[in-house]
Design a protein around this motif. Sequence first.
Motif, mmCIF file in Angstrom:
data_model
loop_
_atom_site.group_PDB
_atom_site.id
_atom_site.type_symbol
_atom_site.label_atom_id
_atom_site.label_comp_id
_atom_site.label_asym_id
_atom_site.label_seq_id
_atom_site.Cartn_x
_atom_site.Cartn_y
_atom_site.Cartn_z
ATOM 1 N N PRO A 160 -6.094 13.268 -1.069
ATOM 2 C CA PRO A 160 -7.095 12.129 -0.692
ATOM 3 C C PRO A 160 -7.678 12.084 0.520
ATOM 4 O O PRO A 160 -6.399 13.041 1.790
ATOM 5 N N ASN A 161 -8.664 12.214 1.055
ATOM 6 C CA ASN A 161 -9.250 12.262 2.412
ATOM 7 C C ASN A 161 -9.014 10.718 3.558
ATOM 8 O O ASN A 161 -8.764 10.090 2.962
ATOM 9 N N ALA A 162 -9.702 10.748 4.393
ATOM 10 C CA ALA A 162 -9.784 9.494 5.368
ATOM 11 C C ALA A 162 -9.784 8.244 4.766
ATOM 12 O O ALA A 162 -9.013 6.974 4.974
ATOM 13 N N LEU A 163 -11.285 8.073 3.846
ATOM 14 C CA LEU A 163 -11.738 7.336 3.298
ATOM 15 C C LEU A 163 -10.423 6.336 2.127
ATOM 16 O O LEU A 163 -10.174 5.449 2.143
ATOM 17 N N ALA A 164 -10.002 7.097 1.497
ATOM 18 C CA ALA A 164 -9.174 7.032 0.753
ATOM 19 C C ALA A 164 -7.921 6.502 1.236
ATOM 20 O O ALA A 164 -7.038 5.462 0.949
ATOM 21 N N PHE A 165 -7.374 6.658 2.701
ATOM 22 C CA PHE A 165 -6.499 6.574 3.063
ATOM 23 C C PHE A 165 -6.477 5.858 3.706
ATOM 24 O O PHE A 165 -4.973 4.868 3.367
ATOM 25 N N HIS A 166 -7.596 5.286 4.231
ATOM 26 C CA HIS A 166 -7.646 3.464 4.544
ATOM 27 C C HIS A 166 -8.200 2.239 3.317
ATOM 28 O O HIS A 166 -7.284 1.932 3.924
ATOM 29 N N GLU A 167 -8.290 2.896 2.482
ATOM 30 C CA GLU A 167 -8.311 1.690 0.844
ATOM 31 C C GLU A 167 -7.038 1.134 0.929
ATOM 32 O O GLU A 167 -6.488 0.502 0.451
ATOM 33 N N PHE A 168 -5.995 3.029 0.594
ATOM 34 C CA PHE A 168 -5.208 2.444 -0.440
ATOM 35 C C PHE A 168 -3.905 1.941 0.986
ATOM 36 O O PHE A 168 -3.619 1.144 0.901
ATOM 37 N N LEU A 169 -4.161 2.369 2.829
ATOM 38 C CA LEU A 169 -3.522 0.938 3.634
ATOM 39 C C LEU A 169 -3.619 0.155 3.663
ATOM 40 O O LEU A 169 -3.026 -1.260 3.479
ATOM 41 N N ASP A 170 -5.061 0.022 3.684
ATOM 42 C CA ASP A 170 -5.421 -1.460 3.362
ATOM 43 C C ASP A 170 -4.899 -2.937 2.285
ATOM 44 O O ASP A 170 -4.198 -3.610 2.247
ATOM 45 N N ARG A 171 -4.743 -1.831 0.986
ATOM 46 C CA ARG A 171 -4.061 -1.849 -0.135
ATOM 47 C C ARG A 171 -2.721 -2.742 0.316
ATOM 48 O O ARG A 171 -1.857 -3.437 -0.208
ATOM 49 N N ALA A 172 -1.826 -1.518 0.671
ATOM 50 C CA ALA A 172 -0.144 -1.932 1.546
ATOM 51 C C ALA A 172 -0.463 -3.219 2.104
ATOM 52 O O ALA A 172 1.098 -3.845 1.846
ATOM 53 N N LEU A 173 -1.611 -2.542 3.118
ATOM 54 C CA LEU A 173 -0.972 -3.461 4.199
ATOM 55 C C LEU A 173 -0.844 -5.638 3.536
ATOM 56 O O LEU A 173 0.047 -6.325 3.778
ATOM 57 N N ALA A 174 -2.405 -5.726 2.265
ATOM 58 C CA ALA A 174 -1.657 -6.468 2.231
ATOM 59 C C ALA A 174 -1.052 -6.980 1.683
ATOM 60 O O ALA A 174 -0.632 -8.036 1.211
ATOM 61 N N ARG A 175 0.157 -5.907 0.376
ATOM 62 C CA ARG A 175 1.528 -6.325 0.047
ATOM 63 C C ARG A 175 2.567 -6.687 0.851
ATOM 64 O O ARG A 175 2.818 -7.492 0.743
ATOM 65 N N CYS A 176 2.164 -6.152 1.752
ATOM 66 C CA CYS A 176 3.240 -6.451 2.789
ATOM 67 C C CYS A 176 2.765 -7.787 3.501
ATOM 68 O O CYS A 176 3.509 -8.447 3.497
ATOM 69 N N THR A 177 1.422 -8.153 3.000
ATOM 70 C CA THR A 177 1.791 -9.883 3.693
ATOM 71 C C THR A 177 1.968 -10.405 2.627
ATOM 72 O O THR A 177 2.725 -12.016 2.529
ATOM 73 N N GLU A 178 1.460 -10.147 1.040
ATOM 74 C CA GLU A 178 1.158 -11.439 -0.008
ATOM 75 C C GLU A 178 3.245 -11.343 -0.348
ATOM 76 O O GLU A 178 4.033 -12.103 -0.631
ATOM 77 N N TYR A 179 3.662 -9.960 -0.643
ATOM 78 C CA TYR A 179 5.359 -10.063 -0.838
ATOM 79 C C TYR A 179 6.318 -9.828 0.880
ATOM 80 O O TYR A 179 7.275 -9.028 0.360
ATOM 81 N N ARG A 180 5.984 -9.939 1.363
ATOM 82 C CA ARG A 180 6.423 -10.100 2.746
ATOM 83 C C ARG A 180 7.339 -8.081 2.733
ATOM 84 O O ARG A 180 8.685 -8.158 3.457
ATOM 85 N N GLU A 181 6.844 -7.118 2.207
ATOM 86 C CA GLU A 181 7.407 -6.373 2.600
ATOM 87 C C GLU A 181 7.355 -5.667 3.704
ATOM 88 O O GLU A 181 6.339 -5.795 4.767
ATOM 89 N N GLN A 182 7.755 -4.215 4.571
ATOM 90 C CA GLN A 182 7.159 -3.784 5.467
ATOM 91 C C GLN A 182 6.623 -1.576 4.694
ATOM 92 O O GLN A 182 6.741 -1.693 3.638
ATOM 93 N N ALA A 183 5.875 -1.541 5.694
ATOM 94 C CA ALA A 183 5.248 0.010 4.995
ATOM 95 C C ALA A 183 5.370 0.336 6.339
ATOM 96 O O ALA A 183 5.290 0.087 7.466
ATOM 97 N N ALA A 184 5.107 2.108 6.312
ATOM 98 C CA ALA A 184 4.658 2.709 7.855
ATOM 99 C C ALA A 184 3.715 3.997 7.325
ATOM 100 O O ALA A 184 3.611 4.462 6.014
ATOM 101 N N VAL A 185 3.473 3.944 9.065
ATOM 102 C CA VAL A 185 2.052 4.816 8.855
ATOM 103 C C VAL A 185 2.507 6.516 9.941
ATOM 104 O O VAL A 185 2.782 6.201 10.889
ATOM 105 N N LEU A 186 2.675 7.203 8.844
ATOM 106 C CA LEU A 186 3.107 8.010 9.941
ATOM 107 C C LEU A 186 1.272 9.549 10.058
ATOM 108 O O LEU A 186 1.088 9.783 9.111
ATOM 109 N N TYR A 187 1.337 9.605 11.416
ATOM 110 C CA TYR A 187 0.826 10.653 11.472
ATOM 111 C C TYR A 187 0.982 11.630 11.447
ATOM 112 O O TYR A 187 1.735 11.966 12.669
#
Length: 646
Positions: free
Chosen positions: A227-254
């Motif tokens: 996946p490219n940068a666009l897909a990465f940002h879309e996925f990250l947005d979804r992952a962060l939405a989950r973080c808010t909804e289910y009080r999960e933690q996520a990590a971004v590794l550059y």
Amino acid sequence: MGRGADRRGKKLPAISNDDYSEATLARIRAEQLYAIARFTPAILVVNIWNVLVLVAALYGTPKETAALGWAFAVCSVSAYLYLRGVAARERRLSRASRAVTRNIVTGAAVVGGLWCLAPLMFIDHLAGGAMLIIVCMCCGIMCAGALVLASMPEAVFAFVAPVLVGSLVAIDRSDLVGQYHISLLFVIYACVLVLASLSYYKQMGARLLKQIDAENAARLDVLTRLPNALAFHEFLDRALARCTEYREQAAVLYLDLDGFKPVNDRYGHAAGDEILLQVARRLEETVRKTDFVARLGGDEFAVTLVDVGGPIHVMAFVERLQRAFAAPFSAAGLPQEIGLSIGIALAPSDGLESNVLVVKADNALYQAKAAGGGTSRFFDQKHAQAVQERRDLEADLRAAIERSELELALQPIVEIATGRIIGCEALARWRHPTRGSISPDEFIPMAERTGLIHELGMWIVRDACRVAKLMPEDAPVSVNVSVAQLRSASMTMEMLAIIEEFGLTPDRIEIEITESLLITRDDPAIDTAHELSRAGFPIALDDFGTGYASLNYLRKLPLNRVKIDREFTRDSIDHPDCAAIIISVVQLARTLGLDVTAEGVETEEQLAFLRSIGCGAAQGYLISRPVAETELANLFAQETSKVLAA
Ligand code: C2E
Ligand code: CA
Ligand code: CA
């Protein structure tokens, strides 16, 4: 199978659930839902209008109450479906579950069932004209419903079938003229509606599949198929939405590859691509199914870890990654060491917006790089400001190179025996508009780290050539060249092109190899040094005595000159060991047939000592500080007259 069938097959590829991934099917369902939802207001109006007409026809008959009850049921269900439709339109889902299809089919069957009841319940109580009305209405509602549901054949069937059955039974019970012809007409209508819907669905599916393919392609990195940068940002947005909804933690590794640029520069892009492909595969093998790897561009990758247990969990993953990179890669038929620098930002502690997290992970990556690479750093607010300042400075340097805001200071080099100027060293200067003068000791390593050194280096060579044109023919201009530059495969070609542009011969530009980076055993920098030497450029080893393995370089590099580091010169009078080292270097150089320049000569005493031991050339504040080119020309003029007068 005939050719015609083939062609037809191509035009309308059948969509079966086995052929496509669940994601694709979910997307198709979402489109079906939207297409149907768009028509819900029309459905509401049609239903209510039909109901009113029927109730009016039955008003005053014994079936009046039943008609009102039926009307109420139809209106309630229609209103409910209308509200669901409005909500679906507003949400415009990008994927829909199977339950959505089930709900639509059920809704269609319920409304169809209610319309089946109408002729059954009321046809016996209507006079001939009204009877015709109800038959027309059933026909109309069957067509209207099928049109609205056209994108979902199963729903069309669920709606049309009960209306058809109800109508057929009612027609049978009625005393209409030509009953059987009318019934047949109804059956034909129903069949046409279902078939038309099937064909529409297939066309819509084919069009959607093409669109999905195009969308997927836009989210894929062409080289690595990650996946490219666009897909990465879309996925990250979804992952962060989950973080808010289910009080999960996520990590971004550059992630940034260490040692990639030298391979790319030295062996060309094909070799670089080989490495990137292998890196992509190793990354894919290391992450869990739920995590997300993407290539952001160049040699930068990113991983999003979802539902992480905290920094310890992330560190365990980082260790796994580093282990995956321990074995060498292979490119151009050779093993290549590639390391990994990693910057990490955590959600929600570092933020819940994808842009913020990416900037923080990038900031942390910079810290990891600055720590020498091959390591990882979590984002740290304490260091963030300093990192940002350095990055700004880097951006300024890039702009300064583009706008030619750098300049060369020139320091004469004299022959000790005669005092004659035999050349000069070009030293880069950067006058920053707000920070004032920045030392090359600061900006050269920065340029090396960012790869700007190549552009900067060529700018320096070009300007040195311009200066050389103004100097006497037997006085070369020395330029400092870092090992990073030497690792570029095109270095010699570029140097020769510049020399030719100025109509100079290579012996007018001496190359001082500054050992700011370790030269390894099979370092491509050594090959380039040989190429340059063969092309006719004199080569000097700078800062002799301070580097990693200077004695070894005497063997490996095609040298013409060594430059004794200014620290030795400084201590030559007060420290007998330094004096001893200088003496042996001068002797060693003489044995090897190399010239020697002592740098940093600041006192008459130092110069006298150097003269006494037979050191050939000297450079330092005693003779002159680095100066502008006009001043250098004056020095040359004075020296020449001195020599001529002698
Ligand atoms: P270097 O090549 O050893 O350059 C000599 C340094 O010693 C220069 O510092 C010069 O100003 C300084 N120097 C000259 N005479 C004396 C003296 O008598 N006493 C003392 N104490 N210092 C003296 P500068 O210009 O700050 O350069 C520092 C280093 O930056 C250079 O060391 C070189 O390694 C690097 N550098 C400078 N210009 C370039 C460049 O164009 N390209 C690359 N790759 N490196 C450069
Ligand atoms: Ca130098
Ligand atoms: Ca030096």
